[in-house]
Design a protein around this motif. Sequence first.
Motif, PDB file in Angstrom:
ATOM      1  N   VAL A 134      -8.782   7.530  -2.688  1.00  0.00           N
ATOM      2  CA  VAL A 134      -9.276   6.735  -1.548  1.00  0.00           C
ATOM      3  C   VAL A 134      -8.215   5.709  -1.169  1.00  0.00           C
ATOM      4  O   VAL A 134      -7.832   4.863  -1.988  1.00  0.00           O
ATOM      5  CB  VAL A 134     -10.600   6.012  -1.885  1.00  0.00           C
ATOM      6  CG1 VAL A 134     -11.070   5.212  -0.677  1.00  0.00           C
ATOM      7  CG2 VAL A 134     -11.677   7.012  -2.310  1.00  0.00           C
ATOM      8  N   ASP A 135      -7.733   5.809   0.047  1.00  0.00           N
ATOM      9  CA  ASP A 135      -6.799   4.812   0.561  1.00  0.00           C
ATOM     10  C   ASP A 135      -7.613   3.711   1.245  1.00  0.00           C
ATOM     11  O   ASP A 135      -8.068   3.866   2.375  1.00  0.00           O
ATOM     12  CB  ASP A 135      -5.810   5.462   1.536  1.00  0.00           C
ATOM     13  CG  ASP A 135      -4.805   4.442   2.076  1.00  0.00           C
ATOM     14  OD1 ASP A 135      -4.835   3.268   1.646  1.00  0.00           O
ATOM     15  OD2 ASP A 135      -3.985   4.831   2.933  1.00  0.00           O
ATOM     16  N   ALA A 136      -7.815   2.617   0.500  1.00  0.00           N
ATOM     17  CA  ALA A 136      -8.585   1.480   1.015  1.00  0.00           C
ATOM     18  C   ALA A 136      -7.651   0.285   1.232  1.00  0.00           C
ATOM     19  O   ALA A 136      -8.050  -0.865   1.077  1.00  0.00           O
ATOM     20  CB  ALA A 136      -9.712   1.131   0.044  1.00  0.00           C
TER      21      ALA A 136
ATOM     22  N   GLY B 183       0.800  -1.217   0.000  1.00  0.00           N
ATOM     23  CA  GLY B 183       0.000   0.000   0.000  1.00  0.00           C
ATOM     24  C   GLY B 183       0.837   1.273   0.000  1.00  0.00           C
ATOM     25  O   GLY B 183       0.408   2.288  -0.538  1.00  0.00           O
ATOM     26  N   SER B 184       2.015   1.224   0.592  1.00  0.00           N
ATOM     27  CA  SER B 184       2.831   2.443   0.671  1.00  0.00           C
ATOM     28  C   SER B 184       3.259   2.889  -0.718  1.00  0.00           C
ATOM     29  O   SER B 184       3.148   4.079  -1.064  1.00  0.00           O
ATOM     30  CB  SER B 184       4.074   2.205   1.531  1.00  0.00           C
ATOM     31  OG  SER B 184       3.704   1.844   2.832  1.00  0.00           O
ATOM     32  N   ILE B 185       3.743   1.950  -1.529  1.00  0.00           N
ATOM     33  CA  ILE B 185       4.174   2.297  -2.887  1.00  0.00           C
ATOM     34  C   ILE B 185       2.958   2.682  -3.734  1.00  0.00           C
ATOM     35  O   ILE B 185       3.029   3.588  -4.567  1.00  0.00           O
ATOM     36  CB  ILE B 185       4.955   1.126  -3.527  1.00  0.00           C
ATOM     37  CG1 ILE B 185       6.193   0.802  -2.696  1.00  0.00           C
ATOM     38  CG2 ILE B 185       5.338   1.429  -4.969  1.00  0.00           C
ATOM     39  CD1 ILE B 185       7.209   1.915  -2.569  1.00  0.00           C
TER      40      ILE B 185
ATOM     41  N   VAL C 193      -5.595  -0.482  -2.762  1.00  0.00           N
ATOM     42  CA  VAL C 193      -6.015  -1.655  -1.978  1.00  0.00           C
ATOM     43  C   VAL C 193      -4.785  -2.519  -1.716  1.00  0.00           C
ATOM     44  O   VAL C 193      -3.794  -2.445  -2.446  1.00  0.00           O
ATOM     45  CB  VAL C 193      -7.077  -2.531  -2.690  1.00  0.00           C
ATOM     46  CG1 VAL C 193      -8.445  -1.932  -2.579  1.00  0.00           C
ATOM     47  CG2 VAL C 193      -6.726  -2.809  -4.136  1.00  0.00           C
ATOM     48  N   ASP C 194      -4.857  -3.305  -0.678  1.00  0.00           N
ATOM     49  CA  ASP C 194      -3.757  -4.204  -0.315  1.00  0.00           C
ATOM     50  C   ASP C 194      -4.278  -5.640  -0.281  1.00  0.00           C
ATOM     51  O   ASP C 194      -4.831  -6.075   0.724  1.00  0.00           O
ATOM     52  CB  ASP C 194      -3.225  -3.839   1.083  1.00  0.00           C
ATOM     53  CG  ASP C 194      -1.846  -3.224   1.050  1.00  0.00           C
ATOM     54  OD1 ASP C 194      -1.191  -3.255  -0.012  1.00  0.00           O
ATOM     55  OD2 ASP C 194      -1.410  -2.712   2.102  1.00  0.00           O
ATOM     56  N   PRO C 195      -4.088  -6.390  -1.377  1.00  0.00           N
ATOM     57  CA  PRO C 195      -4.479  -7.808  -1.319  1.00  0.00           C
ATOM     58  C   PRO C 195      -3.792  -8.555  -0.173  1.00  0.00           C
ATOM     59  O   PRO C 195      -4.335  -9.533   0.319  1.00  0.00           O
ATOM     60  CB  PRO C 195      -4.033  -8.348  -2.680  1.00  0.00           C
ATOM     61  CG  PRO C 195      -4.063  -7.157  -3.580  1.00  0.00           C
ATOM     62  CD  PRO C 195      -3.633  -5.998  -2.726  1.00  0.00           C
ATOM     63  N   HIS C 196      -2.625  -8.092   0.281  1.00  0.00           N
ATOM     64  CA  HIS C 196      -1.993  -8.788   1.413  1.00  0.00           C
ATOM     65  C   HIS C 196      -2.626  -8.412   2.754  1.00  0.00           C
ATOM     66  O   HIS C 196      -2.176  -8.854   3.792  1.00  0.00           O
ATOM     67  CB  HIS C 196      -0.461  -8.652   1.421  1.00  0.00           C
ATOM     68  CG  HIS C 196       0.094  -7.274   1.635  1.00  0.00           C
ATOM     69  ND1 HIS C 196       1.330  -6.908   1.163  1.00  0.00           N
ATOM     70  CD2 HIS C 196      -0.385  -6.185   2.273  1.00  0.00           C
ATOM     71  CE1 HIS C 196       1.596  -5.657   1.512  1.00  0.00           C
ATOM     72  NE2 HIS C 196       0.561  -5.190   2.183  1.00  0.00           N
ATOM     73  N   LYS C 197      -3.664  -7.587   2.710  1.00  0.00           N
ATOM     74  CA  LYS C 197      -4.472  -7.362   3.908  1.00  0.00           C
ATOM     75  C   LYS C 197      -5.833  -8.044   3.716  1.00  0.00           C
ATOM     76  O   LYS C 197      -5.992  -9.200   4.023  1.00  0.00           O
ATOM     77  CB  LYS C 197      -4.604  -5.876   4.203  1.00  0.00           C
ATOM     78  CG  LYS C 197      -3.304  -5.280   4.763  1.00  0.00           C
ATOM     79  CD  LYS C 197      -3.413  -3.802   5.011  1.00  0.00           C
ATOM     80  CE  LYS C 197      -2.117  -3.254   5.599  1.00  0.00           C
ATOM     81  NZ  LYS C 197      -2.112  -1.784   5.571  1.00  0.00           N
ATOM     82  N   SER C 198      -6.804  -7.320   3.119  1.00  0.00           N
ATOM     83  CA  SER C 198      -8.164  -7.879   3.132  1.00  0.00           C
ATOM     84  C   SER C 198      -8.475  -8.857   1.992  1.00  0.00           C
ATOM     85  O   SER C 198      -9.634  -9.206   1.779  1.00  0.00           O
ATOM     86  CB  SER C 198      -9.210  -6.763   3.210  1.00  0.00           C
ATOM     87  OG  SER C 198      -8.941  -5.712   2.331  1.00  0.00           O
TER      88      SER C 198
HETATM   89  C1  LIG Z   1      -1.350  -0.786   5.664  1.00  0.00           C
HETATM   90  C2  LIG Z   1      -1.802   0.515   5.152  1.00  0.00           C
HETATM   91  C3  LIG Z   1      -0.997   1.269   4.301  1.00  0.00           C
HETATM   92  C4  LIG Z   1       0.408   0.859   3.964  1.00  0.00           C
HETATM   93  O1  LIG Z   1       0.416  -0.311   3.216  1.00  0.00           O
HETATM   94  P1  LIG Z   1       1.659  -1.315   3.196  1.00  0.00           P
HETATM   95  O2  LIG Z   1       1.142  -2.458   2.418  1.00  0.00           O
HETATM   96  O3  LIG Z   1       1.955  -1.651   4.636  1.00  0.00           O
HETATM   97  O4  LIG Z   1       2.793  -0.619   2.562  1.00  0.00           O
HETATM   98  C5  LIG Z   1      -1.508   2.442   3.784  1.00  0.00           C
HETATM   99  N1  LIG Z   1      -2.751   2.849   4.106  1.00  0.00           N
HETATM  100  C6  LIG Z   1      -3.556   2.153   4.928  1.00  0.00           C
HETATM  101  C7  LIG Z   1      -4.935   2.663   5.226  1.00  0.00           C
HETATM  102  C8  LIG Z   1      -3.108   0.952   5.490  1.00  0.00           C
HETATM  103  O5  LIG Z   1      -3.909   0.263   6.308  1.00  0.00           O
END
Ligand SMILES: *Cc1c(COP(=O)(O)O)cnc(C)c1O
Length: 481
Positions: A271-273, A156-158, A300-305
């Motif tokens: 939107v940071d989801a 998500g950071s990149i 979005v971060d597939p490695h999260k949700s």
């Molecule tokens: C985790 C997160 C990030 C950063 O994502 P990484 O995958 O850790 O680099 C950015 N925004 C939100 C809302 C997050 O929960």
Amino acid sequence: MEKQIKELEKQAKKLELGNESRDKLLEKLRDYSQHFLSNLPENQAFKGSTNPVPHEIMDRFNEQPIDFDDILSQFDDHVLSNGINGAHGGHLGYVPGGGLFPSALGDFLAAVTNRYAGVYFASPGAVTMEHGVIDWMGSIFGLPEENRGGTLTSGGSIANLLAVTTARDELSVSSKEYDRLTLYGTWQTHHCVDKAMKIAGLADAKLRRVPMDDEYRMDAQKLDAMITQDKNEGLKPLMVTATAGTTDMGVMDPLDEVSEIARNHDIWYHVDAAYGGFFNLVEDLKAIFKGIEKADSIVVDPHKSLFLPFGTGAFLIRDKQKLFDSQHVIADYMQDTVDARYETSPADLSPELTRHYRGLRVWMPLKLFGLSPFRSGLKEKHLLCRYAWNELNKIKGIETPPEPDLSITFFRYVPQNDDADAFNKALINKIQEDGRIFLSSTRIEGVFHIRIAVLHFRTHKEHIDLTIELIKKYIGELTNS
Ligand SMILES: *Cc1c(COP(=O)(O)O)cnc(C)c1O
């Protein structure tokens, strides 16, 4: 020279394993993985460690090889023996990742076949797969089909960095004017946006913190007023970041209201989801995502949700031409790859040229499981968090925020006589020492709180019941000591 080449070839060929050797390694790896996974329930979610990991084992390489069994035991002794167990259902700290097994298989295949997924010419199939994954994600959020696109990132950071750089380039202001740019978020906007601004050369631009309402959501009216005031002062509002599931508190910003204000002021609506995005797959939760379909960009971060192993984020954009314009640079030695018949290449939509073939680790589990278990798993996590919140509210002395939007909540115990911050610090220490469940803590407006983040696909009701039991047990111990 030819003799020398032949001699070197003999040595270099040691890098190629024969059928039988590969079989042996695979068997050992399979046994090791199976053992790890089947023993997970008996293992700790967290093991704090005071013993330093021995550097001489981890970072000294000899000319001579080491046996695979020894390598696996070094991994076992020094990596798996300490820290957070990221594969464990008892991991409820920070934002847990997942580690879906089919993603590991996808990574394995990606590495064995080593397809180059950076340009279409090099692997039309791999690139089409990645574009397909991105397009599916765009479709979940209702970005219009025609121009949507994006790129898979390491996280998500990149992906948020790409939002900042694309918005910056789209505005086409000279770098001399960067100190006049203003960006908007709240105190809950992820700190990777601050970092992105620094990396993007916007350290002198201003990140305005829009006040939040009582439920910690961005106050859209105040956003409106701040943008107006900045414009009146001759500043250049660039973008607003609304968060769909804040990392710390799990709260949804009012996306629809923010989208209207962004449109009225003609600024980039991002939107940071990263944490919450895929909860949009749950029918009952779609309503709180209203307004995300108007976004200029989404992370979005597939490695999260989406429960993937660490290492995959995604940047989605409404108009992929803008990402292309921001990232595309021509290089002579890449001339074979440029042809009107080819699809846009990931390398033209990203700072990366050579990259991990990430599409496969996303595609594989989605194909193998189908979407249905993902929807169920996410709805289960949401309900588990609400269940935890209900149970916490039954404990006398515990304070909680409003009911969770998604799957993160927090609490603190307020003791009758002692200092509350010190008490909750002692409480989290006890829970972390126990290690069966891992929770992390935070400060909300300076006050110490303990968080519960339900996001691991292996987290089920038994883990929440154990969490509540441990909280009660250690509150009891601390009150009586
Ligand atoms: C985790 C997160 C990030 C950063 O994502 P990484 O995958 O850790 O680099 C950015 N925004 C939100 C809302 C997050 O929960």
